[in-house]
Design a protein around this motif. Sequence first.
Motif, mmCIF file in Angstrom:
data_model
loop_
_atom_site.group_PDB
_atom_site.id
_atom_site.type_symbol
_atom_site.label_atom_id
_atom_site.label_comp_id
_atom_site.label_asym_id
_atom_site.label_seq_id
_atom_site.Cartn_x
_atom_site.Cartn_y
_atom_site.Cartn_z
ATOM 1 N N GLU A 167 29.842 7.734 1.884
ATOM 2 C CA GLU A 167 30.248 6.509 2.578
ATOM 3 C C GLU A 167 29.489 5.290 2.056
ATOM 4 O OE1 GLU A 167 32.792 6.704 4.513
ATOM 5 O OE2 GLU A 167 32.829 8.895 4.423
ATOM 6 N N THR A 168 28.613 5.460 1.086
ATOM 7 C CA THR A 168 27.877 4.344 0.502
ATOM 8 C C THR A 168 28.776 3.657 -0.515
ATOM 9 O OG1 THR A 168 25.810 5.595 0.742
ATOM 10 C CG2 THR A 168 25.766 3.667 -0.701
ATOM 11 N N GLY A 169 29.168 2.402 -0.245
ATOM 12 C CA GLY A 169 30.150 1.783 -1.127
ATOM 13 C C GLY A 169 29.970 0.297 -1.339
ATOM 14 N N SER A 170 30.772 -0.238 -2.243
ATOM 15 C CA SER A 170 30.902 -1.673 -2.490
ATOM 16 C C SER A 170 29.561 -2.331 -2.835
ATOM 17 C CB SER A 170 31.556 -2.337 -1.272
ATOM 18 O OG SER A 170 32.006 -3.629 -1.568
ATOM 19 N N ALA A 171 29.121 -3.323 -2.045
ATOM 20 C CA ALA A 171 27.871 -4.027 -2.360
ATOM 21 C C ALA A 171 26.678 -3.083 -2.373
ATOM 22 C CB ALA A 171 27.644 -5.153 -1.345
ATOM 23 N N ALA A 172 26.717 -2.023 -1.569
ATOM 24 C CA ALA A 172 25.631 -1.038 -1.582
ATOM 25 C C ALA A 172 25.596 -0.299 -2.925
ATOM 26 C CB ALA A 172 25.792 -0.043 -0.438
ATOM 27 N N GLU A 173 26.764 -0.090 -3.520
ATOM 28 C CA GLU A 173 26.817 0.542 -4.844
ATOM 29 C C GLU A 173 26.329 -0.420 -5.931
ATOM 30 O OE1 GLU A 173 30.291 3.727 -5.143
ATOM 31 O OE2 GLU A 173 31.024 1.836 -4.311
ATOM 32 N N LEU A 174 26.611 -1.710 -5.767
ATOM 33 C CA LEU A 174 26.074 -2.688 -6.715
ATOM 34 C C LEU A 174 24.549 -2.678 -6.683
ATOM 35 C CD1 LEU A 174 28.531 -5.686 -6.167
ATOM 36 C CD2 LEU A 174 28.407 -4.177 -8.160
ATOM 37 N N PHE A 175 23.990 -2.516 -5.480
ATOM 38 C CA PHE A 175 22.543 -2.388 -5.329
ATOM 39 C C PHE A 175 22.040 -1.170 -6.108
ATOM 40 C CE2 PHE A 175 18.952 -2.088 -1.891
ATOM 41 C CZ PHE A 175 18.029 -2.541 -2.832
ATOM 42 N N LEU A 176 22.745 -0.058 -6.005
ATOM 43 C CA LEU A 176 22.357 1.163 -6.722
ATOM 44 C C LEU A 176 22.415 0.968 -8.237
ATOM 45 C CD1 LEU A 176 24.260 3.869 -4.630
ATOM 46 C CD2 LEU A 176 21.823 3.330 -4.535
ATOM 47 N N LEU A 177 23.461 0.288 -8.717
ATOM 48 C CA LEU A 177 23.608 0.075 -10.152
ATOM 49 C C LEU A 177 22.448 -0.741 -10.715
ATOM 50 C CD1 LEU A 177 27.444 -0.658 -10.423
ATOM 51 C CD2 LEU A 177 26.234 1.409 -11.149
ATOM 52 N N GLU A 178 21.943 -1.678 -9.920
ATOM 53 C CA GLU A 178 20.793 -2.459 -10.354
ATOM 54 C C GLU A 178 19.496 -1.665 -10.193
ATOM 55 O OE1 GLU A 178 20.755 -6.260 -8.402
ATOM 56 O OE2 GLU A 178 22.851 -6.671 -8.893
ATOM 57 N N ALA A 179 19.339 -1.010 -9.053
ATOM 58 C CA ALA A 179 18.073 -0.323 -8.743
ATOM 59 C C ALA A 179 17.796 0.836 -9.675
ATOM 60 C CB ALA A 179 18.096 0.159 -7.299
ATOM 61 N N ARG A 180 18.822 1.568 -10.061
ATOM 62 C CA ARG A 180 18.581 2.770 -10.861
ATOM 63 C C ARG A 180 18.116 2.451 -12.284
ATOM 64 N NH1 ARG A 180 24.464 5.516 -12.291
ATOM 65 N NH2 ARG A 180 25.293 3.811 -13.564
ATOM 66 N N LYS A 219 0.810 -1.211 0.000
ATOM 67 C CA LYS A 219 0.000 0.000 0.000
ATOM 68 C C LYS A 219 0.851 1.272 0.000
ATOM 69 C CE LYS A 219 -3.889 -2.165 2.428
ATOM 70 N NZ LYS A 219 -4.737 -2.145 3.653
ATOM 71 N N THR A 220 2.154 1.098 0.223
ATOM 72 C CA THR A 220 3.055 2.249 0.302
ATOM 73 C C THR A 220 3.285 2.858 -1.087
ATOM 74 O OG1 THR A 220 4.229 1.471 2.268
ATOM 75 C CG2 THR A 220 5.424 2.970 0.826
ATOM 76 N N LYS A 221 2.971 4.125 -1.226
ATOM 77 C CA LYS A 221 3.181 4.817 -2.492
ATOM 78 C C LYS A 221 4.656 5.185 -2.684
ATOM 79 C CE LYS A 221 -1.072 4.858 -3.923
ATOM 80 N NZ LYS A 221 -1.444 4.070 -5.138
ATOM 81 N N HIS A 222 5.304 5.531 -1.577
ATOM 82 C CA HIS A 222 6.681 6.029 -1.642
ATOM 83 C C HIS A 222 7.548 5.229 -0.662
ATOM 84 C CE1 HIS A 222 9.621 9.653 -1.013
ATOM 85 N NE2 HIS A 222 10.152 8.683 -1.748
ATOM 86 N N LEU A 223 8.538 4.518 -1.183
ATOM 87 C CA LEU A 223 9.467 3.763 -0.347
ATOM 88 C C LEU A 223 10.833 4.436 -0.392
ATOM 89 C CD1 LEU A 223 10.176 1.272 1.391
ATOM 90 C CD2 LEU A 223 10.756 0.079 -0.749
ATOM 91 N N ILE A 224 11.348 4.774 0.789
ATOM 92 C CA ILE A 224 12.701 5.329 0.902
ATOM 93 C C ILE A 224 13.630 4.212 1.366
ATOM 94 C CG2 ILE A 224 14.179 6.975 2.116
ATOM 95 C CD1 ILE A 224 11.761 8.816 2.368
ATOM 96 N N ILE A 225 14.709 3.995 0.634
ATOM 97 C CA ILE A 225 15.730 3.013 1.024
ATOM 98 C C ILE A 225 16.983 3.787 1.395
ATOM 99 C CG2 ILE A 225 17.117 1.044 0.294
ATOM 100 C CD1 ILE A 225 14.860 0.226 -1.558
ATOM 101 N N ASP A 226 17.295 3.784 2.673
ATOM 102 C CA ASP A 226 18.385 4.599 3.210
ATOM 103 C C ASP A 226 19.674 3.782 3.233
ATOM 104 O OD1 ASP A 226 20.047 6.327 4.534
ATOM 105 O OD2 ASP A 226 18.639 6.778 6.166
ATOM 106 N N LEU A 227 20.598 4.099 2.327
ATOM 107 C CA LEU A 227 21.892 3.411 2.250
ATOM 108 C C LEU A 227 23.043 4.295 2.729
ATOM 109 C CD1 LEU A 227 21.714 1.565 -1.211
ATOM 110 C CD2 LEU A 227 21.355 0.603 1.052
#
Length: 471
Positions: A382-395, A276-284
């Motif tokens: 400070e967002t790096g490594s596996a968190a950046e891989l997540f960004l590359l997929e998510a964007r 039901k959430t219209k807006h999801l914030i993912i804080d990395l």
Amino acid sequence: MKYIYPLFFFLLYFLDSNAQNCNCGSNFQYLVKKIEKNYVGFSDKVTPANKKRFQKFTDSLQKIADQSNPYKCLSISREWLAFFKDKHINFGMDFEKLNPDSVKSFFADEEKTPWTENNFKNYLDANKGKLDEIEGVWFSGIYKLGIVKDQANKSLFIGFILKADGYRWDAQQIKLKITKTNKGYSTSNFKGGDHSEQFPILTKQNDTLDFGIFGKWYKGMHKTVQGPAATQVDYSPKFKVANDTTSIFELPSFYSLDYIAQVDSLISANKPILTKTKHLIIDLRNNSGGSVLIYQKLIPYIYTNPILQEGGSVLATVENIRDGYSTEYPQMSDSIKSVFRKNLNRLKAHTGELYNLYPVDTIKLQTVLQNPARISFLVNKETGSAAELFLLEARQSTKVKLYGTNSAGVVDYTETVKATMPCPFYTLWYPACKSTRLPDFPLDNIGIKPDIEIPDTVQDWIEFVINYRKN
């Protein structure tokens, strides 16, 4: 009593044998050979164009290492490793694995001052009204520091330990040196928790000395419980509802494999809200990486179209396979364990090669969820490594926007191997896998640029992102 003597002599033997293995020159030479052979980025960083300069640089540090004490090796080794400009390379001391008595012995010959707590107190009492504003007693967590003007150089101030943890630091050892000029105070020398030499920028504001990532020191007894050592940070994943339309996933770390089950559990428990959430914030923010397995169950909520997953090639040396890919993780599911075993067998079959263990792949799902309709990632430096891989997929999803600053830029060379050194006090970390993006699309030390930059003046990033479309 009969058990004490064998234990005592065993401890003496342990310390003595360690000391014999902690010759700085020998350990530095071992480090160089280890990196040359096993670091996946070595041939990319040491090229025909810079090879002579690199060798000259290496030889000069080897000469210094040959004449240096064991604890000076940390700074020397890090200076050499800095050549590669790879934030996945690190050299330090794994204090959690070391015996406190052996650590204390290791640092026993550190530079000391003749000041004791008693004669320093007498000095402060006798010179009230004449002291420089920086002289006095300072606190940071459990640490108590005395800062006094150097008698030989009136513009230099010595910071020495009055009270500490009793094994990494001991009374009278010199922790820092500060220089005073007409422009104010600046760091002359600063020693980290492992006694390595650091040069952080010093900011003094009233009774606070701020050394950036090395923490703050506070003047006066009333500040004894403050500082970075006083707080335990909770890095576990969290889910919360911000308002009627917005929910937040906080993912401060991917380092513990325990977080796989925790993220999965949070998704299951909050599925009615997520749908039901219209807006999801993912804080990395400040998520420096770990395992890509942790965010996999979030992909269906992000997905709008096929997602390209970048590949990776592993330098399959005997040491990399042994130290980086042979570990069993009991907390993993049987299916994940099976994948790890297959990868291990593939690497063993290609020992000595730069093996493409992770081919480029595409995630294709049958369903695009209506909600969340808008997904905002919070990203900082400070967002790096596996968190950046997540960004590359998510964007790649049309739902997603990145907010904040450029990420850390630690994603070209990954999958860190932890290696032991001849001296058991030292630990080396380096990556064994490199992205198939290279050499065409490097991101190391550049980072991933956000879609919307958040100005430095903004204090509450969550509020900024929630209200962004209203601006």
